[in-house]
Design a protein around this motif. Structure first.
Motif, short mmCIF file in Angstrom:
data_model
loop_
_atom_site.label_atom_id
_atom_site.label_comp_id
_atom_site.label_asym_id
_atom_site.label_seq_id
_atom_site.Cartn_x
_atom_site.Cartn_y
_atom_site.Cartn_z
N PHE A 94 0.86 -1.19 0.00
CA PHE A 94 0.00 0.00 0.00
C PHE A 94 0.89 1.23 0.00
N SER A 95 0.52 2.24 -0.80
CA SER A 95 1.25 3.50 -0.75
C SER A 95 0.94 4.19 0.57
N PHE A 96 1.87 5.04 1.03
CA PHE A 96 1.68 5.74 2.30
C PHE A 96 0.44 6.62 2.27
N ASP A 97 0.09 7.17 1.09
CA ASP A 97 -1.10 8.02 1.01
C ASP A 97 -2.38 7.19 0.87
N LYS A 98 -2.24 5.87 0.84
CA LYS A 98 -3.35 4.90 0.79
C LYS A 98 -4.13 4.95 -0.53
N ASP A 99 -3.58 5.61 -1.55
CA ASP A 99 -4.27 5.72 -2.84
C ASP A 99 -3.94 4.58 -3.80
N GLU A 100 -2.84 3.86 -3.54
CA GLU A 100 -2.43 2.78 -4.44
C GLU A 100 -2.23 1.50 -3.64
N ALA A 101 -2.54 0.38 -4.28
CA ALA A 101 -2.27 -0.92 -3.68
C ALA A 101 -1.92 -1.89 -4.81
N TYR A 102 -1.00 -2.79 -4.48
CA TYR A 102 -0.56 -3.82 -5.42
C TYR A 102 -0.36 -5.10 -4.63
N ALA A 103 -0.35 -6.20 -5.33
CA ALA A 103 -0.10 -7.47 -4.65
C ALA A 103 0.43 -8.48 -5.65
N MET A 104 1.02 -9.52 -5.09
CA MET A 104 1.49 -10.63 -5.90
C MET A 104 1.02 -11.91 -5.19
N LEU A 105 0.20 -12.67 -5.87
CA LEU A 105 -0.26 -13.95 -5.36
C LEU A 105 0.69 -15.02 -5.89
N VAL A 106 1.27 -15.77 -4.97
CA VAL A 106 2.26 -16.79 -5.32
C VAL A 106 1.67 -18.15 -4.97
#
Length: 155
Positions: A100-112
């Motif tokens: 999560f970005s510190f400003d909470k505007d972006e999120a990403y993930a990687m499912l393994v």
């Protein structure tokens, strides 16, 4: 040196802006972020709403998270990153690395995902399927992979 002293030392070494980063560093686990702030929930829902066939624990970030999130930097931007598994026992076969970005505007993930029953002499790295969520750019994909490589059981 205790964990909090290490964090303070690192913050002092990184400079003034790192002090604010250290305040958030490691105080939350991935399975707590959606309850911690509605903005995290909104951002995460935006990431997963377009995805198909995701497990419920990924959709809700409701699995087990043994480690606290850490502050990292990518291309000058600051993020919180941490791992999540459905169950502690299934972590080698299925895990999610969340950012999560510190400003909470972006999120990403990687499912393994690693096939169940993979013999111990087989490298999980070579047999894993990686699925990126949130359309991360190449730099963010590298950050996610680096977080996975920090696991001593990942080779």
């Amino acid at each position: 040196m205790s964990v909090s002293l290490k964090g303070l030392a690192a913050a002092l070494l990184l400079g003034g802006s790192a002090m604010a980063m250290a305040a958030n560093d490691g105080q939350m686990r991935v399975n707590q972020v959606l309850q911690a702030d509605p903005q995290y929930r909104e951002t995460w829902q935006h990431v997963v709403k377009k995805e198909e066939r995701l497990p419920e624990w990924v959709m809700n970030l409701s699995g087990k998270s043994e480690q606290q999130m850490n502050a990292v930097e990518e291309d000058g931007d600051k993020y919180l990153v941490g791992p999540l598994c459905e169950l502690e026992a299934s972590c080698l076969n299925q895990r999610l690395i969340v950012v999560f970005s510190f400003d909470k505007d972006e999120a990403y993930a990687m499912l393994v995902e690693v096939p169940a029953g993979l013999p111990a002499d087989k490298s999980p790295t070579r047999h894993a399927d990686y699925r990126f969520l949130g359309n991360p750019n190449e730099g963010m994909q590298e950050l996610l992979m680096e977080q996975l490589k920090k696991d001593p059981n990942w080779y």
